[in-house]
Write a protein that holds these residues in place. Sequence first.
Motif, mmCIF file in Angstrom:
data_model
loop_
_atom_site.group_PDB
_atom_site.id
_atom_site.type_symbol
_atom_site.label_atom_id
_atom_site.label_comp_id
_atom_site.label_asym_id
_atom_site.label_seq_id
_atom_site.Cartn_x
_atom_site.Cartn_y
_atom_site.Cartn_z
ATOM 1 N N ALA A 86 0.731 -0.967 0.041
ATOM 2 C CA ALA A 86 -0.612 0.035 -0.142
ATOM 3 C C ALA A 86 0.501 1.160 0.117
ATOM 4 C CB ALA A 86 -1.361 -0.242 1.132
ATOM 5 N N ARG A 87 1.989 1.385 0.766
ATOM 6 C CA ARG A 87 2.535 2.152 0.712
ATOM 7 C C ARG A 87 3.970 2.576 -0.549
ATOM 8 N NH1 ARG A 87 5.903 0.620 6.559
ATOM 9 N NH2 ARG A 87 3.977 1.264 8.063
ATOM 10 N N ALA A 88 3.743 1.422 -1.357
ATOM 11 C CA ALA A 88 4.264 1.826 -2.780
ATOM 12 C C ALA A 88 3.157 1.902 -3.702
ATOM 13 C CB ALA A 88 5.016 0.183 -3.197
ATOM 14 N N VAL A 89 2.273 1.483 -3.868
ATOM 15 C CA VAL A 89 1.245 2.296 -4.221
ATOM 16 C C VAL A 89 0.910 3.455 -4.134
ATOM 17 C CG1 VAL A 89 -1.181 2.230 -4.278
ATOM 18 C CG2 VAL A 89 -0.346 0.092 -4.622
ATOM 19 N N ALA A 90 1.296 4.301 -3.403
ATOM 20 C CA ALA A 90 0.877 5.380 -3.074
ATOM 21 C C ALA A 90 2.167 6.043 -3.378
ATOM 22 C CB ALA A 90 1.313 6.051 -1.058
ATOM 23 N N ALA A 91 3.384 6.033 -3.506
ATOM 24 C CA ALA A 91 4.610 6.663 -3.381
ATOM 25 C C ALA A 91 4.327 6.673 -5.371
ATOM 26 C CB ALA A 91 5.611 6.106 -3.209
ATOM 27 N N GLY A 92 3.517 5.193 -6.372
ATOM 28 C CA GLY A 92 3.105 5.088 -6.752
ATOM 29 C C GLY A 92 2.461 6.405 -7.694
ATOM 30 N N VAL A 93 1.495 6.135 -7.123
ATOM 31 C CA VAL A 93 0.885 7.460 -7.539
ATOM 32 C C VAL A 93 0.536 8.376 -7.268
ATOM 33 C CG1 VAL A 93 -2.198 8.527 -6.869
ATOM 34 C CG2 VAL A 93 -1.806 5.865 -7.094
ATOM 35 N N LEU A 94 1.360 9.134 -6.399
ATOM 36 C CA LEU A 94 2.373 10.133 -6.323
ATOM 37 C C LEU A 94 2.969 10.577 -7.695
ATOM 38 C CD1 LEU A 94 2.600 12.666 -4.522
ATOM 39 C CD2 LEU A 94 4.726 11.545 -3.425
ATOM 40 N N ALA A 95 4.129 10.273 -7.848
ATOM 41 C CA ALA A 95 4.458 10.397 -8.696
ATOM 42 C C ALA A 95 3.592 10.090 -10.310
ATOM 43 C CB ALA A 95 4.930 8.592 -8.896
ATOM 44 N N VAL A 96 2.908 9.668 -10.284
ATOM 45 C CA VAL A 96 1.803 9.146 -11.980
ATOM 46 C C VAL A 96 1.701 11.188 -11.632
ATOM 47 C CG1 VAL A 96 -0.056 9.108 -12.792
ATOM 48 C CG2 VAL A 96 1.307 7.803 -12.104
ATOM 49 N N ALA A 97 0.784 11.364 -10.813
ATOM 50 C CA ALA A 97 0.694 12.869 -10.406
ATOM 51 C C ALA A 97 1.593 13.610 -10.592
ATOM 52 C CB ALA A 97 -0.383 12.962 -8.507
ATOM 53 N N ALA A 98 2.976 13.773 -10.063
ATOM 54 C CA ALA A 98 3.700 14.688 -10.774
ATOM 55 C C ALA A 98 4.119 14.733 -12.023
ATOM 56 C CB ALA A 98 5.046 14.224 -9.605
ATOM 57 N N ALA A 99 4.401 13.382 -12.065
ATOM 58 C CA ALA A 99 4.705 13.837 -14.308
ATOM 59 C C ALA A 99 3.865 13.824 -14.494
ATOM 60 C CB ALA A 99 4.472 11.709 -14.562
ATOM 61 N N TRP A 100 2.178 14.260 -14.629
ATOM 62 C CA TRP A 100 0.979 14.765 -15.374
ATOM 63 C C TRP A 100 1.094 16.171 -15.172
ATOM 64 C CZ3 TRP A 100 -3.213 11.302 -13.149
ATOM 65 C CH2 TRP A 100 -3.381 9.864 -14.220
ATOM 66 N N VAL A 101 1.339 16.656 -13.872
ATOM 67 C CA VAL A 101 1.393 18.425 -13.442
ATOM 68 C C VAL A 101 2.318 18.548 -14.423
ATOM 69 C CG1 VAL A 101 1.711 20.078 -12.141
ATOM 70 C CG2 VAL A 101 -0.144 17.914 -11.190
ATOM 71 N N SER A 102 3.464 17.673 -13.947
ATOM 72 C CA SER A 102 5.365 18.688 -14.605
ATOM 73 C C SER A 102 4.930 18.799 -16.901
ATOM 74 C CB SER A 102 6.240 17.205 -14.689
ATOM 75 O OG SER A 102 6.048 16.166 -15.392
ATOM 76 N N MET A 103 3.981 17.654 -17.350
ATOM 77 C CA MET A 103 3.732 17.191 -19.063
ATOM 78 C C MET A 103 2.715 18.610 -18.889
ATOM 79 S SD MET A 103 5.039 16.328 -21.811
ATOM 80 C CE MET A 103 5.458 14.680 -21.723
ATOM 81 N N TRP A 104 1.196 18.873 -18.194
ATOM 82 C CA TRP A 104 0.416 19.948 -18.351
ATOM 83 C C TRP A 104 1.430 21.625 -18.362
ATOM 84 C CZ3 TRP A 104 -0.505 24.292 -15.701
ATOM 85 C CH2 TRP A 104 -2.949 24.292 -15.941
ATOM 86 N N LEU A 105 2.291 21.035 -17.256
ATOM 87 C CA LEU A 105 2.997 22.698 -17.233
ATOM 88 C C LEU A 105 3.889 22.825 -18.655
ATOM 89 C CD1 LEU A 105 4.444 22.739 -13.231
ATOM 90 C CD2 LEU A 105 2.639 23.756 -14.819
ATOM 91 N N VAL A 106 4.747 22.093 -18.525
ATOM 92 C CA VAL A 106 5.700 22.099 -20.206
ATOM 93 C C VAL A 106 4.523 22.509 -21.252
ATOM 94 C CG1 VAL A 106 7.022 20.733 -21.578
ATOM 95 C CG2 VAL A 106 7.527 20.782 -19.420
ATOM 96 N N VAL A 107 3.801 21.907 -21.752
ATOM 97 C CA VAL A 107 2.344 21.907 -22.741
ATOM 98 C C VAL A 107 1.952 22.969 -23.075
ATOM 99 C CG1 VAL A 107 0.976 21.345 -24.261
ATOM 100 C CG2 VAL A 107 2.723 19.329 -23.274
ATOM 101 N N ASN A 108 1.999 23.562 -21.596
ATOM 102 C CA ASN A 108 1.485 24.940 -21.823
ATOM 103 C C ASN A 108 2.099 26.417 -20.943
ATOM 104 O OD1 ASN A 108 -1.993 23.837 -21.394
ATOM 105 N ND2 ASN A 108 -1.439 23.240 -20.396
#
Length: 318
Positions: free
Chosen positions: A20-42
């Motif tokens: 469960a802790r590893a899943v939480a870390a993975g979800v946090l990383a995916v969210a950070a990747a989405w946000v970073s890509m959105w910031l780059v594109v915009n």
Amino acid sequence: MGAAVTEPRTVRAGQAKRAARAVAAGVLAVAAAWVSMWLVVNSSACRSAPGFGCLGYALWWSYLLPVLVFGLTWPVLRLLAVRPAWLTALLGTGIGGYLLWCLDSLQWLPNGTLLLQAALCAGAFALAAWFTQSRRPRWPRAAAALALVLLMPLDSFASTQLAHHKQSTKLAHAGVPLLGPDVPDGYHLEGVGTSGTAHSSQRTFYYRIAPDDAGQHADSMEELRRIIQVVVGPRLPNFTPPSHCAALTNVYPVPAPACTPIAPGVWRSSRYDFVTYFTRVGDAVAVVQARTPPVSSALLRSIASSMRVRPTAYFSEQ
């Protein structure tokens, strides 16, 4: 006896918390990747980039995302007491990217299914946490690793089959007879496709006949001059050979181009070094065009004279 039963339960509970802790870390990383890509594109630099410059920014950043995910999840996993944190982060990043690549190439995940992609990445980190548990027997982990490795050839095979199925479906609904020649020795069909819709008067079916020694994708000018272009479309009312042979167009030029009868249902026209053959089969016309030289007129005549309706599989088996 009770202690023996309690201990496995305690171990399983600890393993579930670790996952469960590893899943939480993975979800946090995916969210950070989405946000970073959105910031780059915009970003202003990306939005004001000329031509396809913004696409270059996005592509460049996508290559850095795995490094970002690994760099973020490593300290997070350490804080969550998932050890070894670096190995879990490395495996989670690698397995997640690998699974996304496999499923994306199969197009199992349509555009917009971000939640499914997030769940897949979260599962990858849970699997990574399971892999790095020291108390786990080695053979289940080896079996899981082998299954992941086998995904690549299975993915390649399934992708090929899916591409053939999609092409066959598209050709079956082309709205125009699939005219194909007897492919000469040393040649193959490539670039098969359709344009327009079944209810459009401008629908066409097209492909190229290329020499085998030019490879699947000719890129030099010399190789391009040896390729034979074929376009098939419905016969239009103003296609009246030999007085008028401008097929596949509703525009009636003045003066009307003439063509020479070569065989029953086959006509020839030339302009400069371009030679065009027209073959009428039922209510369809195939236009075969190439440069002579290097393509010989005899070869073009043989191709044009052998045109007939082919099954969809004929154009995917070449």
